[in-house]
Structure formats: structure tokens, C-alpha cells
Design an enzyme around this catalytic site. Structure first.
Site, PDB file in Angstrom:
ATOM      1  CG  ASP A 426      -1.952   1.066   1.153  1.00 54.66           C
ATOM      2  OD1 ASP A 426      -2.941   0.854   0.431  1.00 54.66           O
ATOM      3  OD2 ASP A 426      -1.776   2.124   1.788  1.00 54.66           O
ATOM      4  CG  LEU A 427       1.371   3.243  -3.545  1.00 52.64           C
ATOM      5  CD1 LEU A 427       1.143   4.074  -4.792  1.00 52.64           C
ATOM      6  CD2 LEU A 427       2.782   2.675  -3.541  1.00 52.64           C
ATOM      7  CG  ASP A 469      -3.137   3.697  -2.345  1.00 54.95           C
ATOM      8  OD1 ASP A 469      -4.059   2.890  -2.043  1.00 54.95           O
ATOM      9  OD2 ASP A 469      -2.629   4.478  -1.527  1.00 54.95           O
TER      10      ASP A 469
END
Ligand code: C2E
Ligand code: MG
Ligand code: MG
Length: 820
Positions: A426-427, A469
């Protein structure tokens, strides 16, 4: 009548009378027959009329002559030959005339014709009688003579009339009538004659005796009749056969004509059919070629020629398939399967890059038909559709569905000992970047992230974007957990590198969660969930790290869900309370302000601290009603405090996203009757990361109202310093982590010193958070920090403790005493 009867009975040889009657009847019959021919056969009519006349005439004469021979007067008799011959000729001519008249139209013609014939009969008789030489004198009874003529004419007329009225009935009855007429006339006439013997009249001796003469005449007459009858019969059968022939010919002609007509229609419809077929063939979207049992071309259509750009000479019917194949594929063999049968359906790639689907169908007669379809676009479209179905449009990575499939396959293989790792990534700050720089840049970042991740992995690994994302890597065929940890580290490092876009340098980070198969399980969905839980843990522990899945993560997640549900109930039931922690003004030695810190009075868990529920409230959006309640409560409480004591309230980023923050704040102030100058709002950098321009507008409006804005937890964020210039902060709160490290480490001291100096230059107040010791307080005082907050001054206390605390500090000359 009697005289006639007596004449016949006594003066005649009855056998000859019978012969005369038979001759007469046969003559009448034949004459009618000949007349019938004359009526039908117009070209030879004169012949038939002549024959009819001849037969009638001769017949009548023979009758007369034989009857005369049967006459046996007691006197010798002889004949005058020329007169006898005349009587025959007259009879023939008149009969012929009669028959000729019978051919005329009109109703009167037949009886008239009969009358002429009857007249002929009578004339013949009396001329014949004139030829008789007898040795006596003949006297005539005029009445009987007249009657004889009338009988002859009447019966003859009746006979022809009957024949004309009913031609179909045959000639028997008319012939009989005519016979009756002739005989009646003859014998009546004979009765009319009586001979008075006169020996003076000499009768020349006849050369032939009477019996022989009768036989000769009868034979001649019968011969003539036979010839006449034969002629008629022959003619009739000839005519019949001609008719039959004509009918046959007509039937044949009809058949031929009908056949021709049928052929014509058939030909026409065939032509039409052929035209339609050919038009249909040529307008087919598919190419078509048909071959005979010897594999020679029979027909083809236009599309076939187009598809293969078939030269003229190869389109000729009879062209062997081998030559055609040579042109199309450069090989002269039809492909066959293992069993040696022709492949019914196949797809070929032509030299020009087109894909053709060929379908072969055997025909009953041994030949076969091939259809050729250009499926180039169809295949390309289905490939594209298949690609779209399997890939993420934005990044071109395999999509969630493809990944799921692959994950299932890997899970199945993991059962046989081939382990793999599932990394979910996960960004960390993507949301902020997306909101700040806009979606186009956000999309570019996602593409760049995809590229970096793809570059990291081996061919057998699979990278996907799970959505938003969130990415995942399926690291296949790994032996030990350390392999997964190494990949996670490489991914974190790769994504920590700043991205450059259109002059923006964007730094985001990534957190990674890892689940391992078969160690953590073999169910694809379960593994994905575990990896996700590990990711969640990584993010909440510290961003930019990875975590392996561990037992218990699951329950933590469940706990969060429970808390979220409980929070909703808490809002409804008002389970929140606000505690206040003083901020001590070091110069004046008094409490200038209290920070409002929310607590949750949970019915089972007791007093729950903000760190255990604020982040959940923020994620679920529940922070909005909670935050509003805290602000209103804090204003109400502060309104009861001395006028120079302010209140500080924390704001979350989510509250900024809602457009009514300014309105809500003024409403809270006015509801509580609190001066805006007594309210301080604390925000963290995460608030600023959202929509910078919007946040600035809101902050400026609040500032304009007289409300002060403080930057909370300063130094923990990412670009703290730059924000100091662009936002109208009144206060900076140095994060407790720097204060905690203040004693002993030079780094933290340097940061604290710099912050104090910088904020002083920018005209801001500095507050140090988390001051727990005397030593910390001493250093901060020395460095010129304006305010301190921490357990060393006071822990957060319930609202009802504020008055006591104020009393303790507000009046005291030595304010730096720890509160109880
Ligand atoms: P914060 O705004 O930085 O608040 C200061 C936190 O530090 C408080 O924790 C306080 O109890 C704690 N603290 C104060 N002095 C000391 C000390 O000497 N040593 C240590 N170790 N801690 C000290 P608290 O009350 O647990 O709140 C935690 C955070 O929760 C706050 O950090 C704030 O960010 C958030 N928070 C609290 N109330 C609210 C609220 O009403 N709204 C929002 N949005 N956030 C809130
Ligand atoms: Mg605060
Ligand atoms: Mg703080």
C-alpha cells in the site's frame, strides 16, 4: 293392298322376292354408308356421292330386276336391253342427285333429297317396266301406280330425314325405311300392272335362262355392293386410323409443347436460380470454393478471390487443389489429422498478416466445400477483449481476476511443496499526493510504481494492482520467509525513491504485508486476507515497513470493527467526555490555555484513550460528529473559565474536507458565548497535505475571525518547515518525541533550538509537548521556549478540575509546581 299382296303371293317366286329384298337392304345400307363418307370427306366428296348414287341406283335396279325375275306371269317375258340400261343410268343419276341434295343445309334438304331418290326409284321402275317385252298388253291401275310413286318418294324422304335427324344412330333404320320404300314402290307398281295376253306380240327368246340371269345379276349386284361397302369400310378404318394417328400426333404435339413449356419455365427458374445463387455467392462475407471428388476446383466466389488475391489462371474450373494450395500456403498438401482425415476447421496466417479461418465440409458426392473467413479483426478484437478482461487498464498489469486465478494455481501447487509468498503493498502518502497534485499525476505515479515493481520481480512472479493504490506481488517458488522479506525490502526501497513529474518531486512510501504458503494456509482468499492484515499492521505500526502475517492480526481487525460499531453507539448516547491539559506560559508563570483532549467513557472498557479510537473514527468519518461535539463542549467549558484563559481543540483532516468548518466553529463560539480570541485550533501536517489552497482559505477565514491556529506535533511530518511560511500559524507545538530526547542527545536539542528561533522570527509562539521532567523544563526555559505542556505540569484532567488547577497556578508566585 290386297291386290299388292295377291300380286306378291300369287305372281312371284317368293325366294327371289326375298333375295331382291336382301339386295335392296344391303344396297340401301351401303349407299347410306357412302353418303356418310361423302359428308365427311369433302375433298373426295364427288367420288363418294357417285358411289352412293351408283350403289343406290344399281341396288334399286338389281332389286327391280330380281323382283321382275321372281314375277311369274303366265306369259313369256323379255327385255329391251337399251331401255333397261337407260333405267339403270337414270336410277344412278337421280340417286346421286338425291344424295348431293342431302348435303345441302336447311331442314328441308334431307326429305327433299329423299324425295329425289324416291323419284329416281319410281322413274327407274317405270322405265324398267317400259323395257319389258311381254306377249300381251299391260294396263295400269292409275290409283295404284300413283300410290307406288308416293310410297317410293315418301319412304325415301322419311329415310333420309331420319338419317339426318339422328346421324349417330347408324344407318340400319333409314336403310330399312328405304328398303321398305323401294320394295313397297315396286310391288305396288307391279300390282298396278295387269297384262292382257296378246299372242301377236312376240317375245324374243332369251339367251340365258331366267334362273341363271337372276344369279348373275344378284352376284354382280352383290359384288358391286360388296366393293362399295368394302370401300366405305376401308375408308372408314383408314379414316379411323388416320384419326387415331392424328390424335396420337396431336397428343404427342401437346406433350412436346407442354414439355417445351415446362422446360422453358424450368430453364427460366434455373436461370433465375443461378442468378440468385451467383449473386448470393458473390455477396457472401465469406469466401467459398468447391471441389470435386478429384480435388479440382468447381466454383468459387468473389470473396475467395479477394482473400487469397487469386490469379486468373487459378480460378479456372478444374484447377487442382495442389496448385491452389501452393499459391496460398506455399505447400501443396492439405493438412490432415493423425488419423489422416482432412482437418475440418483451422486457422491460417497468410503472408500478408491476415488470419483466415477455413472450414471444410465434405459433400455427399465425394467433393467438398471450403469456406474462408477473414477473422483478422475478429481475432484482434477478441484478443483485445481478453486483454481488457485480464488486465488493469491504467497500469497494464494483470488485474485482480487474473491474479486471483494465478493465486489459485499457485495455491494448488503449494500443496505439493512449492511455497510462495503473497505481498500486498500500500502506498503511504498516495492519497495526499493524488488530492494535492491531481489525478493525472496520481495516475502517472501509479504507472511508475507498476514499472518499478515489475522491474523488481522475476518472470515467474506476478505483479498486480488490486485497486486504488494497493498492489500485490505473487512471489512464486520461494524456499524461506527471508526471500519474501528481501523482496518486501527491495519494494519499499524502490518506492521510497522520489518520483519526478512535470517539475514536481513526489515522495511517497510503501508498506508491505506478507503471507506465506503453505505456512499460513493454502486457501487463496485466506492468504490474500492474511497478507492484507499484515499490511494493516505494518501501516499502523510504522509506515515504510513490512510485516508478516501473525496469528492474532485477525482478531485485531475484528476488534477495530467492534470499536467502530461501538463508536456509533457512543455518539448516539453521548459517551464522550473532554479532559483538559494545561499549557503553562513560562514567562508569565500562569496557565494561558487548556488543550481539550477527548476520552471515551466506554460502558465496558472504562475510559478509552484517543489513540485507541481516533484513527478508527477518522477512517470511518465518525470523527466529524465527535469533533464537532468536542469543539462545542470545549467552548461551553471555556466560557465558564476566566476571560484570559483560552482553550485549544484538535482538528482532524476529515473535518477540513467537510466544507462547513468555519460555520460550525462560529456557531460553536456563539452558542457558548466564547470570544474567538480564546479559541485555538490545533492541526497536524496531514491536514495541510490535502488541498493546500482550500485549507489555506479555511485557515485564513478562521484567523480573520480572531481564532488562533497551532501546528501540532511539529517535526514528525514530512515538510514541516515549508508549511510555516505558507500558513498563518500562531503557535508551533514541538512534538513530544523531541522533548523526550532532549536530555543527552544533541540532535533533538538542535532541532528544538532551531524551531524556537525560527518561530520567534516568524512571530509565532512555541509550545513544547510532553514535558515530563524538571530537567526538560529547565532546558526548554533556557532555550526561550514560551510554553510547556506535559505531565510535569499536569496530566489531562476532567473539566471540573480546571478551576482548582487555575487557582493553584493562577495565584501562585511559584507556578512551577506539579499539580496533584
Ligand atoms: P496531541 O494533540 O498531541 O495531544 C497531546 C497528547 O499527549 C495527549 O494524549 C496527552 O495526554 C499526551 N501528553 C501530554 N503530556 C504528556 C507527557 O508528559 N507525556 C506523555 N507521554 N504524553 C503526554 P491523548 O490525550 O492520548 O491524545 C492523543 C492524541 O489524540 C492527541 O495528540 C490528539 O492528536 C488526538 N486527540 C485527542 N483529542 C482529540 C480530539 O478531540 N480531536 C482530535 N481530532 N484529536 C484528538
Ligand atoms: Mg493536540
Ligand atoms: Mg501533539
Amino acid at each position: 293392298m290386297f291386290q299388292v299382296y295377291a300380286c306378291i303371293a300369287h305372281e312371284h317366286d317368293l325366294r327371289l322376292v326375298l333375295v331382291a329384298g336382301v339386295i335392296c337392304f344391303l344396297a340401301a345400307l351401303t349407299s347410306f354408308a357412302a353418303f356418310g363418307q361423302a359428308r365427311q370427306d369433302s375433298p373426295r366428296r364427288p367420288f363418294w356421292l357417285g358411289l352412293a348414287g351408283l350403289v343406290a341406283g344399281v341396288g334399286i335396279w338389281s332389286t327391280h330386276f330380281v323382283a321382275m325375275l321372281a314375277y311369274r306371269p303366265s306369259l313369256p317375258m323379255g327385255y329391251d336391253v337399251p331401255i333397261t340400261l337407260l333405267s339403270v343410268v337414270v336410277a344412278i343419276v337421280l340417286c346421286a342427285c338425291g344424295w348431293w341434295a342431302a348435303l345441302s343445309r336447311g331442314r328441308a334438304a334431307p326429305p327433299l333429297a329423299g324425295a329425289i331418290i324416291g323419284a329416281g326409284i319410281a322413274t327407274m321402275h317405270y322405265i324398267g317396266m317400259a323395257a319389258v317385252i311381254v306377249s300381251g298388253r299391260i294396263f295400269w291401275d292409275s290409283g295404284l301406280a300413283t300410290a307406288s310413286v308416293a310410297i317410293g318418294i315418301g319412304f325415301a324422304a322419311a329415310a333420309t330425314a331420319l338419317q339426318a335427324r339422328r346421324p349417330q344412330a347408324g344407318s340400319w333404320l333409314p336403310a330399312l325405311l328405304l328398303t321398305v320404300g323401294i320394295c313397297g314402290m315396286h310391288f305396288t307398281a307391279m300390282a298396278a300392272a295387269s297384262v292382257l295376253p296378246d299372242p301377236r306380240i312376240e317375245v324374243p327368246p332369251s339367251a340365258i335362262d331366267q334362273g341363271t340371269l337372276a344369279t348373275i345379276v344378284t352376284a354382280a349386284a352383290l359384288l358391286l355392293l360388296a366393293i362399295g361397302f368394302g370401300l366405305v369400310l376401308f375408308e372408314r378404318s383408314l379414316a379411323r386410323s388416320q384419326l387415331e394417328e392424328a390424335q396420337q400426333r396431336a397428343a404427342l404435339a401437346e406433350e412436346v409443347l407442354r414439355g417445351a413449356a415446362e422446360r422453358e419455365t424450368l430453364h427460366h427458374s434455373l436461370q433465375q436460380h443461378a442468378a440468385i445463387s451467383s449473386a448470393a455467392l458473390d455477396n457472401m462475407a465469406q469466401g467459398l470454393s468447391m471441389y470435386d471428388a478429384e480435388d479440382r476446383l468447381i466454383i468459387h466466389n468473389r470473396r475467395y478471390v479477394e482473400i487469397y488475391d487469386m490469379p486468373e489462371e487459378l480460378r479456372e474450373p478444374g484447377t487442382p487443389i495442389s496448385i491452389i494450395l501452393q499459391h496460398i500456403f506455399g505447400s501443396n498438401q492439405l493438412p490432415t489429422d493423425e488419423a489422416g482425415n482432412r482437418v475440418a476447421l483451422r486457422e491460417v496466417e497468410l503472408a500478408n498478416g491476415r488470419t483466415i479461418e477455413i472450414q471444410i465440409q465434405q459433400l455427399p458426392g465425394g467433393g467438398w466445400v471450403a469456406t474462408h473467413e477473414d477473422v483478422t479483426e475478429k481475432r484482434a478484437a477478441s484478443r483485445h477483449i481478453a486483454y481488457l478482461a485480464a488486465h488493469d487498464v491504467l497500469t497494464g498489469l494483470p488485474n485482480r481476476a487474473t491474479f486471483g486465478e494465478r493465486l489459485k494455481q499457485e495455491a494448488a501447487q503449494a500443496k505439493r511443496g512449492r511455497g510462495f509468498a503473497l505481498l500486498t503493498i500500500d502506498l503511504d502518502r498516495f492519497k495526499e499526493v493524488n488530492d494535492t497534485l491531481g489525478h493525472p499525476i496520481g495516475d502517472e505515479i501509479l504507472k511508475a510504481v507498476s514499472k518499478r515493481l515489475t522491474d523488481l520481480v522475476r518472470d515467474e512472479d506476478l505483479v498486480t494492482r488490486l485497486g486504488g493504490d494497493e498492489f500485490a506481488i505473487l512471489q512464486s517458488g520461494i524456499g524461506v520467509a527471508a526471500d519474501a522479506a528481501a523482496l518486501a525490502n527491495r519494494a519499499i526501497e524502490a518506492l521510497a525513491e522520489p518520483f519526478e513529474f512535470e517539475g514536481h518531486t513526489v515522495a511517497i512510501g510503501a508498506s508491505v504485508g506478507i503471507s506465506l504458503a503453505p505456512g499460513d494456509g493454502l486457501d487463496a482468499d485466506e492468504l490474500l486476507k492474511m497478507s492484507d492484515l499484515a499490511l494493516y499492521r505494518a501501516k499502523s505500526d510504522s509506515r515504510g515497513t513490512f510485516r508478516f502475517f501473525e496469528e492474532g492480526m485477525d482478531s485485531r481487525l475484528r476488534e477495530r470493527r467492534t470499536i467502530e460499531n461501538d463508536l456509533r453507539a457512543a455518539i448516539r448516547e453521548g459517551q464522550f467526555v473532554v479532559h483538559y491539559q494545561p499549557l503553562l506560559d513560562l514567562k508569565q508563570g500562569r496557565i494561558g490555555c487548556f488543550e481539550a483532549l477527548v476520552r471515551w467513557n466506554h460502558p465496558e472498557r472504562g475510559l478509552v484513550q484517543p489513540n485507541d479510537f481516533i484513527s478508527i473514527a477518522e477512517e470511518s468519518g465518525l470523527i466529524i460528529p465527535i469533533g464537532e461535539w468536542v469543539l462545542r463542549q470545549a467552548c461551553r467549558d471555556a466560557a465558564t473559565w476566566p476571560g484570559d484563559v483560552g482553550v485549544a481543540v484538535n482538528l482532524s483532516a476529515a473535518q477540513f474536507k467537510r466544507g462547513d468548518l468555519v460555520a460550525m466553529t462560529t456557531s460553536a463560539l456563539s452558542a457558548a458565548g466564547l470570544a474567538p480570541a480564546r479559541l485555538e485550533l490545533e492541526i497536524t501536517e496531514s491536514v495541510l497535505l490535502h488541498d493546500e489552497a482550500w485549507v489555506r482559505t479555511v485557515l485564513e477565514k478562521l484567523t480573520a475571525l480572531g481564532i488562533r491556529i497551532a501546528m501540532d506535533d511539529f517535526g514528525t511530518g514530512y515538510s514541516s518547515l515549508s508549511y510555516l511560511r505558507s500558513f498563518p500559524f500562531a503557535k508551533i507545538k514541538i512534538d513530544s518525541s523531541f522533548v523526550a530526547d532532549l536530555v543527552g542527545t544533541t540532535d533533538s536539542l538542535a532541532i528544538v533550538q532551531a524551531t524556537i528561533q525560527l518561530s520567534r522570527k516568524l512571530g509565532m509562539t512555541t509550545t513544547a509537548e510532553g514535558v515530563e521532567t524538571e530537567e526538560q523544563l529547565r532546558i526548554l526555559t533556557e532555550e526561550g521556549c514560551a510554553e510547556v505542556q506535559g505531565y510535569h505540569v499536569s496530566r489531562p484532567i476532567p473539566a471540573d478540575g480546571v478551576a482548582g488547577l487555575l487557582e493553584l497556578y493562577g495565584c501562585s508566585e511559584t507556578p512551577l509546581r506539579k499539580a496533584g
